[in-house]
Design a protein around this motif. Structure first.
Motif, short mmCIF file in Angstrom:
data_model
loop_
_atom_site.label_atom_id
_atom_site.label_comp_id
_atom_site.label_asym_id
_atom_site.label_seq_id
_atom_site.Cartn_x
_atom_site.Cartn_y
_atom_site.Cartn_z
N GLY A 57 -8.08 11.42 -12.35
CA GLY A 57 -9.11 12.07 -13.16
C GLY A 57 -9.96 12.66 -12.11
O GLY A 57 -10.62 13.93 -12.21
N THR A 58 -10.75 11.98 -11.18
CA THR A 58 -11.62 12.70 -10.22
C THR A 58 -11.13 13.63 -9.44
O THR A 58 -11.97 14.53 -9.39
N ALA A 59 -9.82 13.65 -8.95
CA ALA A 59 -9.60 15.22 -8.20
C ALA A 59 -8.79 15.92 -9.27
O ALA A 59 -9.15 17.04 -8.97
N GLY A 60 -8.31 15.56 -10.09
CA GLY A 60 -7.55 16.32 -11.12
C GLY A 60 -8.21 17.52 -11.82
O GLY A 60 -8.01 18.63 -11.97
N ILE A 61 -9.82 17.31 -11.73
CA ILE A 61 -10.66 18.12 -12.51
C ILE A 61 -10.76 19.38 -11.53
O ILE A 61 -10.98 20.49 -11.82
N PHE A 62 -10.70 19.07 -10.23
CA PHE A 62 -10.64 20.45 -9.39
C PHE A 62 -9.43 21.12 -9.59
O PHE A 62 -9.57 22.31 -9.53
N GLY A 63 -8.24 20.34 -9.87
CA GLY A 63 -7.16 21.28 -10.17
C GLY A 63 -7.01 22.12 -11.12
O GLY A 63 -6.73 23.21 -11.26
N ALA A 64 -7.70 21.53 -12.18
CA ALA A 64 -7.71 22.33 -13.38
C ALA A 64 -8.78 23.61 -13.34
O ALA A 64 -8.61 24.51 -13.81
N ALA A 65 -10.03 23.14 -12.60
CA ALA A 65 -10.60 24.39 -12.77
C ALA A 65 -10.24 25.52 -11.91
O ALA A 65 -10.31 26.56 -11.94
N ALA A 66 -9.35 25.03 -10.75
CA ALA A 66 -8.92 25.90 -9.42
C ALA A 66 -7.77 26.79 -10.26
O ALA A 66 -7.63 28.21 -10.23
N ALA A 67 -6.88 26.27 -11.19
CA ALA A 67 -6.01 26.75 -11.92
C ALA A 67 -6.21 27.85 -12.84
O ALA A 67 -6.00 28.95 -13.08
N VAL A 68 -7.18 27.44 -13.70
CA VAL A 68 -7.80 28.28 -14.79
C VAL A 68 -8.62 29.28 -14.08
O VAL A 68 -8.65 30.62 -14.60
N GLY A 69 -9.37 29.01 -13.11
CA GLY A 69 -10.10 30.01 -12.33
C GLY A 69 -9.21 31.14 -11.86
O GLY A 69 -9.61 32.39 -11.91
N LYS A 70 -8.10 30.60 -11.35
CA LYS A 70 -7.03 31.60 -10.93
C LYS A 70 -6.47 32.60 -11.79
O LYS A 70 -6.47 33.69 -11.75
N LEU A 71 -6.31 32.27 -13.10
CA LEU A 71 -5.90 32.85 -14.33
C LEU A 71 -7.13 33.87 -14.64
O LEU A 71 -6.89 34.97 -14.90
N LEU A 72 -8.31 33.50 -14.34
CA LEU A 72 -9.36 34.07 -14.88
C LEU A 72 -9.72 35.13 -13.91
O LEU A 72 -10.56 36.13 -14.22
N GLY A 73 -9.17 35.11 -12.91
CA GLY A 73 -9.49 36.06 -11.70
C GLY A 73 -11.03 35.77 -11.24
O GLY A 73 -11.69 36.93 -10.70
N LEU A 74 -11.30 34.67 -11.08
CA LEU A 74 -12.81 34.48 -10.62
C LEU A 74 -12.64 35.09 -8.77
O LEU A 74 -11.64 34.91 -8.18
N ASN A 75 -13.89 35.55 -8.96
CA ASN A 75 -14.02 35.94 -7.24
C ASN A 75 -14.43 34.99 -6.51
O ASN A 75 -14.55 33.52 -7.24
N GLU A 76 -14.61 35.01 -5.21
CA GLU A 76 -14.60 33.66 -4.33
C GLU A 76 -15.83 32.84 -4.56
O GLU A 76 -15.89 31.87 -4.72
#
Lengths: 444, 444
Positions: A153-172
């Protein structure tokens, strides 16, 4: 060193074309395995109870629930599919610590279904998400886990944020915020093991990470050093922090390559014994009647954790090396069906269970075993298992994963849908819309 | 001692008839103050950005957003109203640590609007929620806060779960689960101070606690010792735990009685200086032109935190005792309007600011001040502030709270709605449906 910022930079810069085909295929394997686990537990009490609470307050229609008919908003779909992925504790595990798929894939598949994301983009985002959660988690492991945090749970949330952020095309900068928003919602206590809340953790991680990325896209700000700051994630939630684990160069290898899939629906320590029993059974076409008695040499830890002689429920059966070996010899499998309440009171299984002895042997590692089957003919069959099926040294084959998927989804999905999910997962890189997977994996 | 179970027992057993009228009226005061803070920041960039992220994934129509037109599902309404309550950092504060209303009231009002809860039931649930979050928070305070946790978020989620759980009529075991589900989602890092994520914490606490109660109602299980277990909330998230703070008898006094409301929209350490300036200004009908210079003796901490001579933004103005005193003398107030970007560049304020000196005096406590105004006539006015307005020793009056509410909501709500919210809050114990409050506090 700007740890969070560097990680955000890596995530934003990642290119699909740089990722080897073997890693991409591992993503397909993880997705098929995830779908099976989520479908398999989709009618479990944990999910029924959660659904009754969530359905009345959820938005409708954006994304499907694996194994069920309901359609919810993507945030709540990510929650429920993340919980169901972990209910059986049958989902994948990174070789060192984290159940990597359950926090990341539900967020990606929900977002992907709503926005008709391509299979290649989803595979890429998933690999990025797994890399992120593993780096963040391993930077504080094992101390973080020893303190009492459920790292999935504690590390997983970073993975979900990064993954969806990648699809959203977030800038740095936005990606840095997304990781910070994840950091400040990181949670999940190991105290919850044994209750429904254990599975809640990857579900909340999926939901929280998804929403964190959506917020960062709208310039909702957070600290820009959410991971490494004195009052950030690592220092507050762990007694150890090795930032190099996060900032080391990206793309030389991928953590997803260290992912393992469980062939058997119980703790890893029993897998060697089960594996040896199934191998001998199948090679010699054994029936229970042919067997006089069985002796299994196991790592001493097996006797500490799974020495229950007379399990009374399916859950207790998972903590009985005797039941596990007996049911494996009778049925040639050890999936959820073999650890049901009815399986442990099956007379044939009980009869064989009583003729099984387990002997601790300090020479053996925890996933090793040495199985001796004494037949009524007087013959003795032996199989020494050096690496249990499902470990990195002897991974489940694609066919094994298909078999596991079929066992988990039979009775919940139609055969036609089961075939469709398998085919869609293997060809995911060519899909124009990953929504096809969730639609095939949902009930009619 | 079963800490979580005991707390659940107290919550379930609590009776409204046992609660003194003074505590019930404090609830009404807290609700009015909360509504003003949430309305006042409802058009802030923090809320606009968050709303753009949440609106597309939210259910619709269940509950209103204070100061705005949108209506969302109760979970997301609790989130947004919890964030807006804290954006200005102008919301209430328990005398020792926690912003008590922001995590609890948004959950209660959203749930209450959907289910037409009576005002008496809501007041009761609110008092129970505040008691719960304060007991849990203070049992680990201050070490928990020193470690880096934002206690308003981490403890607030227990308050929201208890409060909504009370309205749902959870039994003792379900309430124990609700507290456990809250425990395993407790989060919020102090590293986020200075970013939009600081306000996210009470919003997530409100949302998480609300959903935790809904889940427990459907028998979603958690640990039954989520607070006190070796791997539970207190031991994992603090170096200190005093369970007696939680398990001491219930109902002999109420933590809500130790709640404070800020009259001025900046840090507490400047309140004594502002208070003294406004008192002298009003008593002598002072205009800036009459003032030659001002000397203010303050606690040394004031010079450490708020010695900015030339603030360039409204936010910087909150960290300038010179601006705070000057604007208070010019306008007779120090609300959000007096800490706007335009207020700090007002020529009249700047001219007076340059004639103000602040002198550290170790004799003075942090909310005390000794103000000397030297008039051009040669006269000297002096006011020593022993207890700044808003402290427990000199609380804001009901009329003060009305004035604060009006200042925050003017320009956002119609005068008619402003009057209505005030009247509804004062008569909340008689309301048959608390939805009236949110409807009056929402924009047309």
């Amino acid at each position: 060193m700007e740890v969070t910022r560097t990680l955000a930079h890596y995530i934003v810069q990642s290119k699909f074309s740089d990722i080897p085909q073997s890693v991409r295929h591992e993503a397909a394997r993880a997705i098929l395995n995830y779908c099976g686990c989520a479908i398999g537990s989709s009618r479990h009490e944990t999910i029924d109870n959660l659904m009754r609470a969530i359905l009345p307050i959820s938005g409708a229609g954006q994304a499907g629930i694996l194994g069920r008919k309901e359609r919810l908003d993507i945030s709540n779909a990510a929650l429920i599919n993340g919980v169901s992925a972990h209910v059986f504790d049958f989902d994948d595990t990174h070789v060192r610590a984290i159940h990597v798929s359950a926090p990341v894939l539900p967020a990606l598949l929900a977002f992907g279904e709503l926005h008709q994301v391509s299979g290649a983009d989803l595979v890429h985002a998933f690999i990025v998400g797994v890399e992120t959660e593993c780096r963040v988690g391993l930077s504080v492991f094992p101390e973080h886990y020893m303190v009492g945090w459920h790292i999935t749970g504690t590390a997983g949330i970073f993975g979900a944020a990064a993954a969806v952020g990648k699809l959203l095309g977030l800038n740095e900068l936005q990606m840095t915020w997304a990781l910070g928003i994840a950091a400040t919602q990181s949670s999940g206590l190991r105290e919850m093991f044994g209750s429904m809340c254990k599975s809640l953790h990857p579900g909340r991680a999926a939901q929280g990470g998804l929403v964190a990325a959506l917020m960062a896209k709208q310039n909702f700000t957070s600290s820009e050093s959410g991971i490494e700051a004195p009052r950030g994630f690592a220092n507050v939630m762990s007694t150890k922090f090795d930032p190099e684990v996060i900032t080391r160069p990206w793309g030389q290898s991928y953590e997803l390559s260290s992912n393992m899939y469980k062939p058997f629906a119980c703790g890893l320590v029993v897998h060697g014994a089960i594996d040896g029993c199934i191998q001998l059974r199948n090679e010699h076409a054994l029936t229970p009647e042919q067997i006089d008695r069985v002796e299994i040499k196991v790592c001493p830890i097996v006797m500490e954790l799974t020495a229950k002689q007379n399990p009374m429920s399916g859950l207790e059966g998972k903590f009985s090396v005797y039941h596990a070996a007996a049911v494996a010899l009778v049925e040639g499998a050890a999936g959820e069906a073999q650890f049901s309440d009815s399986a442990v009171i099956d007379p044939q299984v009980i009869a064989l269970r009583k003729r099984i002895t387990a002997i601790p042997d300090p020479v053996l590692q925890r996933t090793q075993a040495d199985v001796f089957i004494y037949l009524k003919t007087g013959a003795v069959l032996n199989r020494r298992v050096e690496h249990a099926l499902g470990t990195l040294d002897r991974p489940m084959s694609d066919a094994d994963l298909e078999g596991k998927f079929r066992a988990l989804s039979t009775g919940i999905l139609s055969d036609q849908k089961i075939d469709a999910v398998i085919e869609l997962c293997w060809s995911i890189q060519d899909l124009s819309d990953v929504g096809q997977i969730t639609r095939a994996a949902s009930a009619d």
